[in-house]
Design a protein around this motif. Structure first.
Motif, PDB file in Angstrom:
ATOM      1  N   ILE A  31       0.939  -0.846   0.027  1.00 23.48           N
ATOM      2  CA  ILE A  31       0.071  -0.066  -0.044  1.00 23.48           C
ATOM      3  C   ILE A  31       0.675   1.619  -0.209  1.00 23.48           C
ATOM      4  CG2 ILE A  31      -1.267   1.235   1.502  1.00 23.48           C
ATOM      5  CD1 ILE A  31      -2.673  -1.816   2.511  1.00 23.48           C
ATOM      6  N   ARG A  32       0.366   2.660  -0.886  1.00 24.24           N
ATOM      7  CA  ARG A  32       1.760   2.806  -0.627  1.00 24.24           C
ATOM      8  C   ARG A  32       1.247   4.649  -1.306  1.00 24.24           C
ATOM      9  NH1 ARG A  32       4.697   0.895  -6.201  1.00 24.24           N
ATOM     10  NH2 ARG A  32       5.579   2.281  -5.315  1.00 24.24           N
ATOM     11  N   TRP A  33      -0.443   4.958  -0.553  1.00 30.30           N
ATOM     12  CA  TRP A  33      -1.420   5.932  -0.702  1.00 30.30           C
ATOM     13  C   TRP A  33      -0.336   7.570   0.529  1.00 30.30           C
ATOM     14  CZ3 TRP A  33      -3.169   5.920   3.681  1.00 30.30           C
ATOM     15  CH2 TRP A  33      -4.354   4.728   4.371  1.00 30.30           C
ATOM     16  N   ALA A  34       0.235   6.657   1.967  1.00 29.39           N
ATOM     17  CA  ALA A  34      -0.185   7.805   2.744  1.00 29.39           C
ATOM     18  C   ALA A  34       1.223   9.058   2.059  1.00 29.39           C
ATOM     19  CB  ALA A  34       0.513   6.686   3.776  1.00 29.39           C
ATOM     20  N   GLU A  35       1.772   9.175   1.545  1.00 23.95           N
ATOM     21  CA  GLU A  35       2.680   9.790   1.505  1.00 23.95           C
ATOM     22  C   GLU A  35       2.425  10.394  -0.044  1.00 23.95           C
ATOM     23  OE1 GLU A  35       5.535   7.469   3.019  1.00 23.95           O
ATOM     24  OE2 GLU A  35       4.813   6.309   1.172  1.00 23.95           O
TER      25      GLU A  35
ATOM     26  N   ASP B 129      -0.007  -1.282  -8.082  1.00 23.67           N
ATOM     27  CA  ASP B 129       1.124  -0.669  -7.840  1.00 23.67           C
ATOM     28  C   ASP B 129       0.606   1.202  -7.768  1.00 23.67           C
ATOM     29  OD1 ASP B 129       0.749  -0.035 -10.272  1.00 23.67           O
ATOM     30  OD2 ASP B 129       2.751  -0.939 -10.570  1.00 23.67           O
ATOM     31  N   LYS B 130      -0.887   2.061  -8.219  1.00 20.13           N
ATOM     32  CA  LYS B 130      -1.220   3.009  -8.273  1.00 20.13           C
ATOM     33  C   LYS B 130      -2.146   3.012  -7.263  1.00 20.13           C
ATOM     34  CE  LYS B 130       0.320   3.149 -13.234  1.00 20.13           C
ATOM     35  NZ  LYS B 130       0.839   2.230 -13.575  1.00 20.13           N
ATOM     36  N   ASN B 131      -2.416   4.370  -7.304  1.00 23.78           N
ATOM     37  CA  ASN B 131      -2.945   5.009  -5.938  1.00 23.78           C
ATOM     38  C   ASN B 131      -4.350   5.642  -6.509  1.00 23.78           C
ATOM     39  OD1 ASN B 131      -1.849   4.629  -3.423  1.00 23.78           O
ATOM     40  ND2 ASN B 131      -0.117   6.230  -4.135  1.00 23.78           N
ATOM     41  N   TYR B 132      -5.766   5.087  -6.827  1.00 19.91           N
ATOM     42  CA  TYR B 132      -6.650   5.526  -7.186  1.00 19.91           C
ATOM     43  C   TYR B 132      -7.759   6.142  -5.869  1.00 19.91           C
ATOM     44  CZ  TYR B 132      -5.755   2.437 -11.186  1.00 19.91           C
ATOM     45  OH  TYR B 132      -5.267   2.621 -12.249  1.00 19.91           O
ATOM     46  N   LEU B 133      -8.500   7.355  -6.893  1.00 25.82           N
ATOM     47  CA  LEU B 133     -10.144   7.948  -6.011  1.00 25.82           C
ATOM     48  C   LEU B 133     -11.171   7.236  -6.054  1.00 25.82           C
ATOM     49  CD1 LEU B 133      -9.809  11.351  -5.604  1.00 25.82           C
ATOM     50  CD2 LEU B 133      -9.786   9.896  -3.127  1.00 25.82           C
TER      51      LEU B 133
END
Length: 400
Positions: free
Chosen positions: A144-148, A248-252
């Protein structure tokens, strides 16, 4: 709950803006505990319209994330088919497409709680009694990688959420736990915590920040929850989207979007034997079907290719001790798994099951590929049910 070395780095550095999820032709709004439906089949709904409410005074209501028509209402979800409102006849008002915004800025605590509940905000985590409030600025699970991205691109939203949180929470001291001491949020001090899993697990994070495994009066709020609160502060509109890492990507993503629609939008195919996991790789749940709707609390979606890991089995424990060596809570997951398997729940209490932080490392390292975490979660659930039955019987005896 001392930390042991693990190979699970919590990825840092992905600060790219969020990608918009699909515009779904159909949404399936999950109804976890929302027993009172506010819509019926064939009803016309607009974005943000109430579809079901929750009897608890701290659980947020459920809302439609699109304009459309209710196709089905089940105990599990409200199914809505996307449809633009009909053009109004001459002299008629146009159909509503968006819920009315609520101004939260002037509300006192009780009024604010009621308003946030009506907007779909789960208040339970915000209202816990605490002297110290820790904002978990780490990614919750490996992968998971949305924090930054939230801290970099949505800092103003997070700070608006923090301002509301100060009205709700009794905590006097607020600390942001992040991978870098240079990261900041107005209204909170920052404490650097190594971005290595399971440091992001609530109880372990509290221990890392306070220096005590028995710290009392501490509440931990996830960045995901703070962002949601900030969105409510900015817009005054109901919760209709969630932030997710997809592979590996962040989505709304719009709440209720089906897993299949999200995978298609991300260009991800699922092959024979692949495992689809909703949530983090270590603490998420494997799905048996792809037509379920994304919930407001869902944070990630991964596809694990067939053959990446040996399949989970019902093999007996071989007493290798790997789970004990890896357990950050210093308990014996192997025994907890066995006792749960044979419904020996009193024995689970004797083995300090309440100390389990449910990080999932036991299942990951299990040589026999036993579902240790799931067995422990089952035992915890059964123990709660037993205690509720005892309480109900005691109350019934008092009324006679």
């Amino acid at each position: 709950m001392s930390m042991s070395t693990t190979p699970f780095a919590l990825i840092c550095g992905d600060r790219s803006a969020f990608i918009n999820g699909p515009e779904p032709a159909e949404v399936r709004i999950p109804l976890s505990g929302h027993g009172q439906k506010a819509v019926k089949k064939k009803a016309q709904v607009h974005t943000g319209m109430l579809v079901a409410d929750h009897p608890g005074d701290k659980r947020g209501e459920a809302h439609s994330s699109i304009c459309g028509v209710v196709a089905e209402v089940t105990p599990e979800c409200v199914v809505i088919t996307a449809q633009k409102p009909a053009e109004p006849a001459e002299g008629e008002e146009p159909a509503k497409t968006q819920a009315d915004a609520i101004d939260l800025s002037s509300l006192e605590k009780d009024g604010l709680k009621a308003a946030l509940k009506s907007l779909g905000i789960d208040l339970r985590v915000f209202l816990r009694r605490a002297e110290l409030l820790i904002i978990n600025g780490l990614n919750p699970d490996p992968g998971i990688r949305w924090a930054e991205a939230l801290l970099e691109n949505h800092k103003a939203t997070l700070e608006k959420g923090l301002a509301l949180l100060k009205v709700l929470s009794p905590a006097e001291n607020i600390i942001l736990a992040a991978h870098d001491a240079g990261i900041s949020l107005a209204g909170a001090s920052t404490r650097a915590v190594a971005p290595v899993y399971p440091n992001s697990v609530e109880r372990l994070l509290a221990a890392a920040v306070t220096g005590s495994e028995q710290a009392k009066g501490v509440n931990v709020i996830g960045l995901h929850e703070l962002y949601r609160l900030g969105c409510a502060a900015e817009t005054g509109l109901p919760v209709t989207q969630t932030v997710m890492t997809v592979q590996d990507k962040n989505y709304l993503v719009k709440v209720g979007t089906t897993v299949q629609a999200l995978l298609d939008h991300a260009g991800i195919s699922v092959g024979e034997g692949d495992r689809v996991v909703l949530g983090g790789p270590l603490r998420g749940r494997s799905l048996s079907r792809l037509d379920i709707g994304i919930g407001k609390d869902d944070t990630a979606l991964f596809v694990v290719p067939a053959g990446t890991y040996p399949p989970v089995s019902d093999t007996a424990c071989i007493n290798c001790g790997e789970c004990i060596l890896r357990c950050p809570a210093r308990i014996r997951p192997n025994l907890l798994g066995r006792y749960s398997e044979f419904r020996m729940y009193d024995k689970c209490k004797d083995e300090y099951i309440d100390s389990c932080v449910e990080c999932g490392l036991c299942s990951y390292w299990c040589v026999a590929r036993r579902p240790v975490l799931q067995l422990i979660q089952l035992a915890k659930h059964q123990i709660v049910l037993q205690e509720q039955q005892v309480t109900a019987c005691s109350l019934q005896g008092e009324t006679k």
